[in-house]
Design a protein around this motif. Structure first.
Motif, PDB file in Angstrom:
ATOM      1  N   LEU A 250       0.846  -1.189   0.000  1.00 35.93           N
ATOM      2  CA  LEU A 250       0.000   0.000   0.000  1.00 35.93           C
ATOM      3  C   LEU A 250       0.881   1.239   0.000  1.00 35.93           C
ATOM      4  O   LEU A 250       1.877   1.298   0.710  1.00 35.93           O
ATOM      5  N   GLN A 251       0.465   2.201  -0.790  1.00 37.32           N
ATOM      6  CA  GLN A 251       1.111   3.507  -0.780  1.00 37.32           C
ATOM      7  C   GLN A 251      -0.002   4.486  -0.455  1.00 37.32           C
ATOM      8  O   GLN A 251      -0.995   4.561  -1.166  1.00 37.32           O
ATOM      9  N   MET A 252       0.146   5.206   0.674  1.00 38.85           N
ATOM     10  CA  MET A 252      -0.945   6.046   1.159  1.00 38.85           C
ATOM     11  C   MET A 252      -0.430   7.424   1.526  1.00 38.85           C
ATOM     12  O   MET A 252       0.597   7.542   2.205  1.00 38.85           O
ATOM     13  N   GLU A 253      -1.187   8.421   1.112  1.00 37.96           N
ATOM     14  CA  GLU A 253      -0.882   9.782   1.550  1.00 37.96           C
ATOM     15  C   GLU A 253      -2.203  10.423   1.948  1.00 37.96           C
ATOM     16  O   GLU A 253      -3.097  10.589   1.128  1.00 37.96           O
ATOM     17  N   LEU A 254      -2.341  10.688   3.268  1.00 31.05           N
ATOM     18  CA  LEU A 254      -3.656  11.021   3.804  1.00 31.05           C
ATOM     19  C   LEU A 254      -3.749  12.393   4.461  1.00 31.05           C
ATOM     20  O   LEU A 254      -4.479  12.584   5.412  1.00 31.05           O
ATOM     21  N   PHE A 445      11.716  14.148  -5.718  1.00 31.13           N
ATOM     22  CA  PHE A 445      12.111  14.091  -4.307  1.00 31.13           C
ATOM     23  C   PHE A 445      11.224  13.081  -3.581  1.00 31.13           C
ATOM     24  O   PHE A 445      10.044  12.954  -3.915  1.00 31.13           O
ATOM     25  N   PRO A 446      11.773  12.395  -2.577  1.00 32.62           N
ATOM     26  CA  PRO A 446      10.928  11.484  -1.793  1.00 32.62           C
ATOM     27  C   PRO A 446       9.811  12.274  -1.115  1.00 32.62           C
ATOM     28  O   PRO A 446      10.020  13.411  -0.690  1.00 32.62           O
ATOM     29  N   PHE A 447       8.632  11.655  -1.040  1.00 31.12           N
ATOM     30  CA  PHE A 447       7.482  12.339  -0.434  1.00 31.12           C
ATOM     31  C   PHE A 447       6.748  11.328   0.429  1.00 31.12           C
ATOM     32  O   PHE A 447       6.273  10.307  -0.056  1.00 31.12           O
ATOM     33  N   GLN A 448       6.684  11.599   1.741  1.00 30.63           N
ATOM     34  CA  GLN A 448       6.123  10.622   2.662  1.00 30.63           C
ATOM     35  C   GLN A 448       5.595  11.284   3.912  1.00 30.63           C
ATOM     36  O   GLN A 448       6.061  12.359   4.299  1.00 30.63           O
ATOM     37  N   GLY A 449       4.630  10.629   4.523  1.00 27.55           N
ATOM     38  CA  GLY A 449       4.119  11.117   5.790  1.00 27.55           C
ATOM     39  C   GLY A 449       4.275  10.026   6.829  1.00 27.55           C
ATOM     40  O   GLY A 449       4.322   8.836   6.494  1.00 27.55           O
ATOM     41  N   ILE A 450       4.377  10.443   8.098  1.00 25.59           N
ATOM     42  CA  ILE A 450       4.365   9.428   9.149  1.00 25.59           C
ATOM     43  C   ILE A 450       3.057   9.537   9.928  1.00 25.59           C
ATOM     44  O   ILE A 450       2.242  10.397   9.655  1.00 25.59           O
ATOM     45  N   LYS A 451       2.853   8.684  10.877  1.00 31.88           N
ATOM     46  CA  LYS A 451       1.589   8.603  11.641  1.00 31.88           C
ATOM     47  C   LYS A 451       0.396   8.550  10.670  1.00 31.88           C
ATOM     48  O   LYS A 451       0.474   7.845   9.666  1.00 31.88           O
ATOM     49  N   ASP A 452      -0.671   9.319  10.958  1.00 30.82           N
ATOM     50  CA  ASP A 452      -1.855   9.231  10.103  1.00 30.82           C
ATOM     51  C   ASP A 452      -1.677   9.867   8.723  1.00 30.82           C
ATOM     52  O   ASP A 452      -2.612   9.912   7.933  1.00 30.82           O
ATOM     53  N   SER A 453      -0.500  10.380   8.433  1.00 29.86           N
ATOM     54  CA  SER A 453      -0.282  10.988   7.123  1.00 29.86           C
ATOM     55  C   SER A 453       0.068   9.982   6.032  1.00 29.86           C
ATOM     56  O   SER A 453       0.091  10.357   4.857  1.00 29.86           O
ATOM     57  N   GLY A 454       0.321   8.749   6.406  1.00 31.50           N
ATOM     58  CA  GLY A 454       0.523   7.812   5.310  1.00 31.50           C
ATOM     59  C   GLY A 454       1.396   6.604   5.560  1.00 31.50           C
ATOM     60  O   GLY A 454       1.904   6.393   6.658  1.00 31.50           O
ATOM     61  N   ILE A 455       1.521   5.827   4.485  1.00 31.77           N
ATOM     62  CA  ILE A 455       2.348   4.618   4.495  1.00 31.77           C
ATOM     63  C   ILE A 455       3.279   4.708   3.296  1.00 31.77           C
ATOM     64  O   ILE A 455       2.850   5.070   2.198  1.00 31.77           O
ATOM     65  N   GLY A 456       4.534   4.364   3.500  1.00 33.79           N
ATOM     66  CA  GLY A 456       5.465   4.282   2.388  1.00 33.79           C
ATOM     67  C   GLY A 456       5.940   5.653   1.935  1.00 33.79           C
ATOM     68  O   GLY A 456       5.576   6.675   2.517  1.00 33.79           O
TER      69      GLY A 456
END
Ligand code: G3P
Length: 478
Positions: A250-254, A445-456
């Protein structure tokens, strides 16, 4: 009869046998602008079968040929920037110039992805066995990257074209097929984008786009056994999807609540300019928007004054006129924003401008002296309303940032690079920008969130890798 945009499957434009359609409301006029097919679950099943079959052949298509088709699609997309941008203006009320930028950026993203794919998928690893204890040099291990299969791509309304191609292009270059479920607001822009891929001449069934009601096909798509990977950008729905999805990547950005921490030595003109750009571009409807300003008390008055002066210069009106502030995407979104504003009012925030709303159009609003007991200190308005919290220490700022459920990006303004680095390390977010507003781009550029902001992690290179699996072949010597 009335026009209903067709969905795309098996290389053709099709009418749903459901006989039903979904209306797309223009956020500015609040009237039906377009209609799209309400696909049925049976149609989703058919699409999954087609995508599976097409993927097997596509995986055997030479990498350079896959890249060539993507370059072609990128060029066609850029050629068609005007009609696609027009749809974005009508469906999601994105300002005219930003709408064109979204399409051009998307073309560039597709081309870059093709090139990056050729580079990183064209090479593998070679390992020998005698580096591990107890082994002789009798085994050669060859690694390569193989596709996952069918990638389900679900982009959000705020970038229906760009956040669709940021999933489609990496999937395709890596040898996967695509089932795209565009957001309802933005579906017609996405269908036009898909048409560009159609014109580029991709094999039938490789790219499919189903439209419809989330209640009918949403869970059905995300829980479908034919899906081998989900790439989703959006809101809370993503949390539900991640709980229901099968054992697939899963790739998630929330979303996020990106903080802007302002130190006493910051260049306040630079900060003010970035707060305007970061907080009010596309009326604050970006995951990476500045959503809370955490400013040191000693410079707060001066900063608020500068931002206030810039807010006064923002133009407010229809996206066709390329206004800075345009209607938010839906009435329910406008109501939600209004709820946050009312809560802040009741709890005593300082209104730097008068609150004003007409339909879905909300005038830009800066709220000073916001305190942690106000909803807007924590919730994501996804609108042109920005809270300012005054802090007495850097630690207080970091604490507020890290107390959030979100952890997408954040930014810090200071001339002291050592302090900036320490704050960056302390902030629990996927990215920290030093002396600039948060932003996803440049898109490699890498783009990612931690906690409820996403996966991966996303970004072109990471997305390509995420949509592959490592395969190894071991040659055993006698
Ligand atoms: O809200 C979508 C998120 O990906 C933001 O992108 O380019 O506006 O920083 P960008």
């Amino acid at each position: 009869g009335e026009h209903v945009y067709k969905y795309y499957a098996d290389g053709e434009w099709k009418k749903s046998t459901s006989g039903k359609s979904v209306a797309i409301i223009n956020p500015t006029t609040r009237k039906t602008q377009y209609k799209v097919q309400a696909c049925s679950q049976q149609e989703v099943n058919k699409v999954m079968d087609l995508a599976k079959t097409a993927q097997k052949l596509w995986a055997k298509t030479p990498l350079w040929k896959r890249a060539e088709l993507l370059h072609k699609a990128a060029a066609i997309l850029k050629e068609h920037k005007a009609p696609i941008a027009e749809c974005l203006v009508k469906e999601i009320a994105k300002p005219a110039k930003d709408s064109v930028t979204e399409v051009v950026r998307s073309g560039d993203l597709v081309s870059y992805t093709a090139e990056e794919g050729v580079r990183i998928l064209g090479e593998g690893k070679f390992l020998v066995s005698d580096s591990f204890p107890g082994n002789e040099r009798t085994k050669y291990c060859l690694t390569s990257k193989i596709p996952l299969g069918v990638v389900l791509a679900i982009p959000p309304f705020n970038y229906p074209v760009n956040l669709a191609v940021s999933k489609i292009a990496p999937a395709l270059i890596a040898g996967n097929s695509i089932v795209l479920k565009p957001p309802t607001q933005g579906a017609v822009s996405a269908l036009h984008m898909v048409h560009c891929f159609h014109l580029a001449g991709f094999p039938k069934g490789l790219i499919n786009c189903v439209t419809g009601k989330g209640s009918e096909i949403g869970d059905f798509l995300t829980m479908h056994p034919g899906v081998n990977c989900i790439s989703f950008t959006g809101g809370d729905t993503g949390i539900a999807i991640s709980k229901k999805a099968g054992m697939i990547p899963l790739q998630m950005e929330l979303g996020g609540k990106d903080a802007c921490i302002v130190l006493e030595d910051a260049d306040l003109d630079l900060v003010a300019a970035n707060i305007i750009k970061g907080g009010f571009s596309y009326s604050g409807q970006r995951c990476t928007a500045v959503k809370v300003v955490l400013v040191m008390e000693s410079v707060a008055d001066s900063l608020v004054k500068k931002v206030k002066a810039k807010v006064a210069k923002l133009t407010v009106g229809p996206p066709e006129d390329d206004c800075d502030i345009t209607p938010v995407v839906s009435e329910s979104s406008a109501n939600y924003i209004e709820g946050l504003v009312k809560d802040a009012k009741e709890k005593g925030a300082t209104f730097c401008q008068e609150y004003k709303r007409e339909g879905n159009l909300i005038w830009p609003l800066l709220l000073d002296n916001v305190r942690p007991d106000m909803r807007i200190a924590w919730e994501e308005p996804f609108g042109p309303v920005l809270p300012v919290l005054r802090i007495n220490s850097v630690e207080e700022g970091i604490h507020h940032c890290n107390a959030s459920n979100f952890g997408l990006q954040g930014c810090v303004f200071t001339k002291d690079i050592n302090k900036a680095m320490l704050i960056s390390d302390a902030m629990e977010t996927g990215t920290v920008q030093i002396n600039s507003a948060p932003a996803r781009g440049p898109d490699h550029f890498p783009f990612q969130g931690i906690k409820d902001s996403g996966i991966g992690s996303q970004g072109i290179t990471n997305s390509i890798n995420m949509m592959t699996k490592v395969k190894t072949t071991v040659i055993n010597l006698p």
